[in-house]
Write a protein that holds these residues in place. Structure first.
Motif, PDB file in Angstrom:
ATOM      1  N   THR A 158     -11.811  -6.826   4.414  1.00 24.82           N
ATOM      2  CA  THR A 158     -11.493  -8.206   4.749  1.00 24.82           C
ATOM      3  C   THR A 158     -11.109  -8.995   3.498  1.00 24.82           C
ATOM      4  O   THR A 158     -11.214  -8.507   2.377  1.00 24.82           O
ATOM      5  N   GLY A 159     -10.709 -10.221   3.704  1.00 25.65           N
ATOM      6  CA  GLY A 159     -10.338 -11.090   2.591  1.00 25.65           C
ATOM      7  C   GLY A 159      -9.418 -12.190   3.065  1.00 25.65           C
ATOM      8  O   GLY A 159      -8.662 -12.013   4.026  1.00 25.65           O
ATOM      9  N   PHE A 160      -9.476 -13.322   2.397  1.00 22.42           N
ATOM     10  CA  PHE A 160      -8.661 -14.463   2.769  1.00 22.42           C
ATOM     11  C   PHE A 160      -7.185 -14.148   2.511  1.00 22.42           C
ATOM     12  O   PHE A 160      -6.847 -13.196   1.788  1.00 22.42           O
ATOM     13  N   LEU A 161      -6.339 -14.952   3.097  1.00 24.09           N
ATOM     14  CA  LEU A 161      -4.892 -14.784   2.963  1.00 24.09           C
ATOM     15  C   LEU A 161      -4.483 -14.654   1.496  1.00 24.09           C
ATOM     16  O   LEU A 161      -4.792 -15.511   0.678  1.00 24.09           O
ATOM     17  N   GLY A 162      -3.785 -13.564   1.153  1.00 28.82           N
ATOM     18  CA  GLY A 162      -3.291 -13.364  -0.203  1.00 28.82           C
ATOM     19  C   GLY A 162      -4.333 -12.910  -1.205  1.00 28.82           C
ATOM     20  O   GLY A 162      -4.087 -12.954  -2.413  1.00 28.82           O
ATOM     21  N   ALA A 163      -5.491 -12.423  -0.727  1.00 32.78           N
ATOM     22  CA  ALA A 163      -6.553 -12.021  -1.647  1.00 32.78           C
ATOM     23  C   ALA A 163      -6.227 -10.724  -2.381  1.00 32.78           C
ATOM     24  O   ALA A 163      -6.706 -10.492  -3.488  1.00 32.78           O
ATOM     25  N   GLY A 164      -5.447  -9.852  -1.762  1.00 34.05           N
ATOM     26  CA  GLY A 164      -5.121  -8.569  -2.378  1.00 34.05           C
ATOM     27  C   GLY A 164      -5.659  -7.380  -1.598  1.00 34.05           C
ATOM     28  O   GLY A 164      -5.912  -6.320  -2.169  1.00 34.05           O
ATOM     29  N   LYS A 165      -5.813  -7.546  -0.289  1.00 34.36           N
ATOM     30  CA  LYS A 165      -6.351  -6.459   0.551  1.00 34.36           C
ATOM     31  C   LYS A 165      -5.434  -5.237   0.542  1.00 34.36           C
ATOM     32  O   LYS A 165      -5.914  -4.094   0.523  1.00 34.36           O
ATOM     33  N   THR A 166      -4.112  -5.472   0.574  1.00 36.30           N
ATOM     34  CA  THR A 166      -3.176  -4.350   0.614  1.00 36.30           C
ATOM     35  C   THR A 166      -3.341  -3.456  -0.608  1.00 36.30           C
ATOM     36  O   THR A 166      -3.299  -2.231  -0.501  1.00 36.30           O
ATOM     37  N   THR A 167      -3.550  -4.053  -1.770  1.00 38.53           N
ATOM     38  CA  THR A 167      -3.740  -3.278  -3.001  1.00 38.53           C
ATOM     39  C   THR A 167      -4.975  -2.402  -2.904  1.00 38.53           C
ATOM     40  O   THR A 167      -4.946  -1.211  -3.245  1.00 38.53           O
ATOM     41  N   VAL A 168      -6.071  -2.972  -2.432  1.00 37.28           N
ATOM     42  CA  VAL A 168      -7.322  -2.215  -2.325  1.00 37.28           C
ATOM     43  C   VAL A 168      -7.184  -1.088  -1.304  1.00 37.28           C
ATOM     44  O   VAL A 168      -7.636   0.039  -1.546  1.00 37.28           O
ATOM     45  N   ILE A 169      -6.549  -1.366  -0.173  1.00 34.30           N
ATOM     46  CA  ILE A 169      -6.368  -0.328   0.840  1.00 34.30           C
ATOM     47  C   ILE A 169      -5.489   0.795   0.299  1.00 34.30           C
ATOM     48  O   ILE A 169      -5.746   1.981   0.536  1.00 34.30           O
ATOM     49  N   ASN A 170      -4.436   0.436  -0.446  1.00 30.42           N
ATOM     50  CA  ASN A 170      -3.600   1.469  -1.065  1.00 30.42           C
ATOM     51  C   ASN A 170      -4.416   2.342  -2.010  1.00 30.42           C
ATOM     52  O   ASN A 170      -4.212   3.560  -2.088  1.00 30.42           O
ATOM     53  N   GLN A 171      -5.335   1.723  -2.760  1.00 28.37           N
ATOM     54  CA  GLN A 171      -6.186   2.493  -3.672  1.00 28.37           C
ATOM     55  C   GLN A 171      -7.086   3.454  -2.898  1.00 28.37           C
ATOM     56  O   GLN A 171      -7.303   4.592  -3.317  1.00 28.37           O
ATOM     57  N   LEU A 172      -7.594   2.993  -1.762  1.00 30.00           N
ATOM     58  CA  LEU A 172      -8.443   3.857  -0.945  1.00 30.00           C
ATOM     59  C   LEU A 172      -7.640   5.003  -0.342  1.00 30.00           C
ATOM     60  O   LEU A 172      -8.079   6.159  -0.349  1.00 30.00           O
ATOM     61  N   LEU A 173      -6.449   4.690   0.169  1.00 27.03           N
ATOM     62  CA  LEU A 173      -5.617   5.735   0.768  1.00 27.03           C
ATOM     63  C   LEU A 173      -5.177   6.765  -0.261  1.00 27.03           C
ATOM     64  O   LEU A 173      -5.067   7.958   0.043  1.00 27.03           O
ATOM     65  N   ALA A 174      -4.920   6.303  -1.481  1.00 28.16           N
ATOM     66  CA  ALA A 174      -4.461   7.215  -2.538  1.00 28.16           C
ATOM     67  C   ALA A 174      -5.537   8.231  -2.911  1.00 28.16           C
ATOM     68  O   ALA A 174      -5.227   9.312  -3.424  1.00 28.16           O
ATOM     69  N   SER A 175      -6.788   7.895  -2.661  1.00 25.38           N
ATOM     70  CA  SER A 175      -7.884   8.789  -3.038  1.00 25.38           C
ATOM     71  C   SER A 175      -8.359   9.658  -1.872  1.00 25.38           C
ATOM     72  O   SER A 175      -9.330  10.403  -2.006  1.00 25.38           O
ATOM     73  N   LYS A 176      -7.679   9.578  -0.739  1.00 30.11           N
ATOM     74  CA  LYS A 176      -8.097  10.332   0.439  1.00 30.11           C
ATOM     75  C   LYS A 176      -7.985  11.839   0.185  1.00 30.11           C
ATOM     76  O   LYS A 176      -6.963  12.321  -0.302  1.00 30.11           O
ATOM     77  N   PRO A 177      -9.031  12.593   0.505  1.00 29.66           N
ATOM     78  CA  PRO A 177      -8.924  14.062   0.386  1.00 29.66           C
ATOM     79  C   PRO A 177      -7.788  14.582   1.260  1.00 29.66           C
ATOM     80  O   PRO A 177      -7.586  14.109   2.384  1.00 29.66           O
TER      81      PRO A 177
END
Length: 430
Positions: free
Chosen positions: A16-35
């Motif tokens: 979660t996060g307010f509008l423009g907080a940077g959620k997409t960046t964090v999700i990309n980081q999580l997806l990049a580390s997926k086994p």
């Protein structure tokens, strides 16, 4: 008839996060580390009707999503947790039955209060189907510095309902400002775990974590009641960037398997007082501003079909204290890249601009917020998509401004001539 698929204890994380907080960046980081051998699914809820976040995430991945075993589904046109939307149960069940993921990530819209979604996921139906892990909330330090965000109930709501708070774009804060920030967080949520992550850099900063051991990284605690946080400093940036980034990535990924005390506590309430919890859900959901009927479709495919039927497709509307506008254009429409950026940045009081657009410089991914302007070249898309969010001037910093702009917020919507904006954008087509 086929037997119904029974889902049990599928790990699920809210980002979660307010509008423009940077959620997409964090999700990309999580997806990049997926086994590589795991199947993940991501459900994205957007307030706008176009559906762009999925394209932003997909274009940020190096390989094909199917090859990486990642399924992304979008719910556009309003808050997924509002009672006027198709039940969340159907949305998630459809995604689980189609993809059979081993992990589910859910990103609610930044304009909604996360409490409504937490209430729904605390319902008995999900008690065994989903294993709810820590609620990861992203917060921008630059936004926090501005009173209009800091005092905004929606901004605070995300902090209150977080198990883990990732703070980015905070490098401009000095030590005393960081201390004030931590104290502000403590008043809202004394149990939250803080992770400091430098936005836009390859190196990031992490909290004190017992499993992070870096010989050349020195950490110093920021003392503040029950909030645990620390900064990571390095005397040799070039040699330690990779180590710090790896430590941050590991700390972030560890949160995917941490239980959520926020949801656990709410589930106890839901079990002991089922009627009370449902009443609370209805009352909180109805407290949100009414979404216009034109954007309250219960099925995302309906909005998609409407957009597919006749391009170019465009819309503009007002929701809560924001104005939204979006365009979906045929792939053969090529917009002048420089003129497009100049036009976008000249829009009044914009809070978020995002898109995947065919430009004179090729296909571009656009991801703008007041603290970060990001563009990157991407592979060709099936169409161009652009969405902007403008904030009305009814959130101000001083009492004087409040009195002066009492009618200003209403005036701002009048001053924006959307038909003229449509013509201006079309004029950028080469």
């Amino acid at each position: 008839m086929k037997n119904p698929i029974i889902f049990q204890n599928i790990p699920c994380t809210l980002v979660t996060g307010f509008l423009g907080a940077g959620k997409t960046t964090v999700i990309n980081q999580l997806l990049a580390s997926k086994p590589n051998d795991e199947r993940w699914a991501l459900l994205i809820n957007e307030f706008g009707r176009i559906g762009i976040d999925g394209a932003l995430l997909a274009s940020s991945q190096d390989n094909d999503l199917e090859q990486k075993n990642i399924a992304i589904r979008e719910v556009s046109g309003g808050c997924i947790c509002c009672t006027s939307q198709l039940p969340l149960q159907i949305k998630i069940s459809r995604l689980l039955s189609e993809h059979h993921p081993q992990r589910l990530l859910i990103e609610p819209t930044g304009l909604a209060h996360p409490r409504e979604l937490i209430l729904q996921l605390s319902a008995p139906y999900w008690q065994t189907a989903l294993k709810m892990n820590a609620v990861i909330t992203v917060m921008s330090g630059e936004q926090w510095q501005q009173i209009k965000y800091r005092d905004h109930d929606g901004f605070q709501a995300h902090v209150r309902d977080a198990d883990v708070l990732i703070i980015n774009r905070y490098t401009q804060l000095d030590i005393s400002e960081k201390q004030v920030l931590v104290e502000w967080i403590t008043k809202l949520n004394s149990q939250v775990k803080i992770i400091w992550a430098a936005s836009g850099l390859t190196t990031s900063k992490t909290t004190n974590s017992s499993d992070v051991h870096l010989s050349d990284v020195h950490s110093s605690d920021v003392h503040s009641s029950d909030v645990h946080s620390s900064d990571v400093h390095s005397s040799d940036v070039h040699s330690s960037d990779g180590l710090v980034a790896d430590a941050y990535s590991k700390t972030l990924n560890d949160q995917l398997n941490q239980p959520s005390s926020i949801i656990s506590n709410q589930r106890k309430v839901s079990i002991s007082n089922p009627k009370k919890s449902m009443i609370g859900l209805q009352s909180q959901a109805s407290s949100l501003a009414t979404v216009p009927s034109s954007s309250s479709s219960t099925d995302e495919t309906e909005a998609q079909a409407s957009a597919d039927s006749d391009l170019p497709y465009l819309y503009h509307e007002e929701q809560q204290d924001f104005q939204l506008a979006g365009w979906r254009l045929p792939a053969h429409y090529v917009l002048d890249a420089d003129d497009l950026q100049d036009w976008l940045l000249a829009l009044p009081n914009w809070q978020r601009i995002k898109g995947v657009v065919h430009t004179s410089d090729g296909w571009m991914q656009i991801n703008f917020n007041p603290g970060s302007l990001t563009t990157r070249t991407i592979d060709p898309q099936t169409d161009s998509r652009l969405e902007i969010i403008l904030q009305l001037d009814n959130t101000v910093d001083t009492a004087t401004e409040k009195s002066e702009t009492e009618n200003g917020a209403k005036a701002s919507s009048v001053l924006i001539d959307w038909e003229e904006c449509d013509r201006e954008l079309m004029a950028l087509v080469i």
